[in-house]
Motif scaffolding. Structure first.
Motif, PDB file in Angstrom:
ATOM      1  N   ARG A   1       0.554  -1.354  -0.118  1.00 54.91           N
ATOM      2  CA  ARG A   1      -0.018   0.102   0.026  1.00 54.91           C
ATOM      3  C   ARG A   1       0.821   1.202  -0.190  1.00 54.91           C
ATOM      4  N   ALA A   2       2.083   1.372   0.802  1.00 58.12           N
ATOM      5  CA  ALA A   2       2.803   2.413   0.869  1.00 58.12           C
ATOM      6  C   ALA A   2       3.813   2.609  -0.297  1.00 58.12           C
ATOM      7  N   GLY A   3       3.981   1.607  -1.239  1.00 51.65           N
ATOM      8  CA  GLY A   3       4.731   1.486  -2.394  1.00 51.65           C
ATOM      9  C   GLY A   3       6.180   1.410  -2.033  1.00 51.65           C
ATOM     10  N   VAL A   4       6.589   0.642  -0.952  1.00 51.37           N
ATOM     11  CA  VAL A   4       7.994   0.499  -0.600  1.00 51.37           C
ATOM     12  C   VAL A   4       8.239  -1.011  -0.443  1.00 51.37           C
ATOM     13  N   SER A   5       9.527  -1.348  -0.134  1.00 53.91           N
ATOM     14  CA  SER A   5       9.709  -2.522   0.008  1.00 53.91           C
ATOM     15  C   SER A   5       9.537  -2.952   1.722  1.00 53.91           C
ATOM     16  N   GLU A   6       9.504  -4.336   1.890  1.00 49.74           N
ATOM     17  CA  GLU A   6       9.052  -4.962   3.125  1.00 49.74           C
ATOM     18  C   GLU A   6      10.056  -4.432   4.193  1.00 49.74           C
ATOM     19  N   SER A   7      11.347  -4.584   3.598  1.00 53.14           N
ATOM     20  CA  SER A   7      12.455  -4.149   4.590  1.00 53.14           C
ATOM     21  C   SER A   7      12.290  -2.883   5.083  1.00 53.14           C
ATOM     22  N   ALA A   8      12.030  -1.818   3.998  1.00 53.91           N
ATOM     23  CA  ALA A   8      11.612  -0.422   4.310  1.00 53.91           C
ATOM     24  C   ALA A   8      10.771  -0.204   5.416  1.00 53.91           C
ATOM     25  N   VAL A   9       9.662  -1.029   5.278  1.00 52.63           N
ATOM     26  CA  VAL A   9       8.354  -1.113   6.222  1.00 52.63           C
ATOM     27  C   VAL A   9       8.968  -1.488   7.734  1.00 52.63           C
ATOM     28  N   SER A  10       9.923  -2.663   7.823  1.00 54.19           N
ATOM     29  CA  SER A  10      10.423  -3.205   9.000  1.00 54.19           C
ATOM     30  C   SER A  10      11.422  -1.973   9.674  1.00 54.19           C
ATOM     31  N   PHE A  11      12.164  -1.396   8.951  1.00 54.15           N
ATOM     32  CA  PHE A  11      12.970  -0.440   9.392  1.00 54.15           C
ATOM     33  C   PHE A  11      12.169   0.628  10.050  1.00 54.15           C
ATOM     34  N   ALA A  12      11.191   1.168   9.284  1.00 52.08           N
ATOM     35  CA  ALA A  12      10.230   2.238   9.670  1.00 52.08           C
ATOM     36  C   ALA A  12       9.712   2.153  11.030  1.00 52.08           C
ATOM     37  N   LEU A  13       8.778   0.773  11.154  1.00 49.15           N
ATOM     38  CA  LEU A  13       8.232   0.578  12.086  1.00 49.15           C
ATOM     39  C   LEU A  13       8.979   0.152  13.461  1.00 49.15           C
TER      40      LEU A  13
END
Lengths: 356, 356
Positions: B19-31
């Motif tokens: 949904r955010a149009g980014v990679s899964e690892s980016a999500v993991s870093f962000a959260l």
């Protein structure tokens, strides 16, 4: 010299391995029930683990798919109304007796209302916090069974009636209709024809069941001066409704209160109005507790075993968690304990109308 | 046509990434608050996570060292005595108000006795089930602070007095000694010289504080007919002790009860013996609740804000979990609500000795 106490440390798999004289991976295999070790080693590892007081971390169990080892219970009542409650702590005590045997924890939450309660279920579910829930205070129009079905959370509804729309939920219930029918029968046999029922919250399913049964029983016997008045269960409402129903013509000769607090407050209000109990009016409390023996006369009451009710509900939930089918279990019908507040409607009119 | 509802599925990091149009690892870093993504991406990921209702699993948080996001509370009372309790649910309600803001769960357990309670703490600790605990009913000789210190479990003792042997525990307490001193002063000013204190469980720390203060205040004033009688808090004990202290010479003119249930039962017993309240004997209940207004005369009572007491305790525990220092917090002294059960000791002897 006394042994110097070191700060406590949780025993680890390494400790078990050292003590059992095996490798750490052998310990892991043995404790997780995986192949790769002999039965003898497995037994030894388990014995040593037990001696050391080793317990798997709840978090590790949850992540390995073994569940949170926790069940949830939400009580949706506004903080202001959390006063004298003789039922709830006993129910929880029975629940925990059964959960403790299974090393299951009880996550407990007080919510402001039913919407709040639904939000709690969603959050618990999203966070994998509970393996299942116990639902109390079922309502006539209840959003919770649908939500729990949707979330796939195992649940036992305490006090509900079987609902075929939600075949995955278990139900543990007391037959309030049968109890009300027996109560009306008893009062009728004593000679009572005018009965007022000071009821609980109208949106609760058991309140509706009691009201419906009272009406049906009254119609069957041709009694036209029988009424139910819903309240919020508070002492204030109990006293106010008592004053209202006793004031005026067609005064009831028997009062049925849906809880002990309202009954005690109602008795005080009736006495203040000049009514004598049970000479002018008989009183029955639905729910027996110490309160019923704190007033004079001691109150006749419908009694149930709340601790056993809790045990039964918890047993049904653990059965669901074990993969068993949803079931409907009926606990014994509440029984009338006759004390001093019920009798024949001996006088024709309350004392205050007769000037004695 | 209505949209067909699919069974609920917990949103995953994959959903957020898509949904955010980014990679899964980016999500993991962000959260997880780690470097490796821009502030803009971090903000977008967090917004999408919120929209989707994503929540980290409690188990994952626990394993990553973020704790169980749960605090524990044990109530050590035998199931049989879990009856009418007006204090406990209100306390819990205040506790949960604060915990809810922090998304902390409350693991609740009823234990049979203090030994059982200690076993629960050990199990919770071994299983990493709780980040800290709230301890109720502190005792004069209490094994719990030592155990919690040893386990290193953050804890707040509710109702205790500061104990320098356990500097890591916080304490939230009401000054019962000050309340008792003020109460004795008030009764003394009204003219009372013979006071009986129907006390609670002797092993509870606040019971001992009240008894000690009553004795000191009496000695200071040269009152020799002042006594404390410990009980188990039950209505039965309240009535029995009332009968005993009222029967015989040197009858007290004022009765102080350590809870509302005993006060109500005591009033009934006194009236039965022919005593009039407050003409013959004044009555004060330590703990205000609906019960105090369910009897005639309405009872004067020491009132405290139990919901706020719970809030304060929970705030201290979250402060400890945040790494703050242990503290001692005093909540307001219970205040006397004067109703109809207290007055001057108007008659010289109780009515029954005067034949009226």
């Amino acid at each position: 010299m006394p042994e110097r106490r070191s700060p406590a440390r949780r025993p680890t798999m390494k400790d078990i391995a050292r003590r059992a004289g095996v490798s750490e991976s052998a310990v892991s295999f043995a404790l997780n029930g995986r192949p790769g070790v002999s039965d003898i080693t497995r037994d030894r590892v388990r014995r040593v683990a037990e001696q050391l007081g080793w317990r798997p971390s709840t978090a590790a169990r949850a992540l390995s798919g073994e569940g949170a080892a926790t069940v949830g219970l939400v009580l949706a009542r506004p903080a202001g109304t959390l006063g004298v409650d003789s039922f709830f702590l006993q129910l929880v005590s029975g629940i925990q007796e059964v959960l403790a045997e299974r090393h299951l924890g009880l996550l407990f939450q007080i919510a402001e209302d039913i919407g709040d309660e639904c939000a709690v279920y969603r959050r618990w579910w999203a966070e994998h916090r509970v393996d299942g829930v116990l639902v109390v205070d079922p309502r006539t129009d209840d959003p919770r069974p649908g939500l729990l079905d949707e979330l796939g959370l195992p649940a036992v509804v305490i006090g509900g009636t079987p609902d075929e729309r939600h075949p995955r939920l278990s139900t543990v219930w007391a037959d309030d209709a049968a109890a009300m029918a027996a109560l009306v029968d008893g009062l009728y046999t004593l000679g009572h024809r005018r009965i007022a029922h000071i009821a609980g919250l109208l949106e609760l399913a058991h309140t509706e069941r009691r009201i419906r049964t009272l009406r049906a029983e009254a119609e069957r016997r041709g009694l036209y001066e029988v009424q139910s008045v819903p309240t919020d269960y508070s002492d204030v409402a109990g006293a106010a409704v008592t004053r209202r129903v006793l004031d005026g013509p067609g005064t009831p000769t028997a009062l049925i209160y849906d809880n002990d607090v309202m009954a005690v407050a109602g008795v005080a209000a009736a006495v203040e109005l000049g009514f004598s109990i049970p000479a002018d009016v008989s009183v029955v409390a639905w729910e027996d507790s110490a309160l019923c023996r704190l007033v004079k006369p001691w109150l006749s009451a419908l009694s149930r075993d709340s601790v056993e009710f809790g045990r039964t509900a918890a047993r049904e939930l653990t059965a669901l968690l074990d993969g068993g089918p949803a079931r409907t279990v009926r606990v014994p019908v509440p029984a009338l304990i006759e004390r001093d507040s019920t009798g024949r409607p001996g006088r024709c009119a309350p004392s205050r109308y007769r000037g004695d």
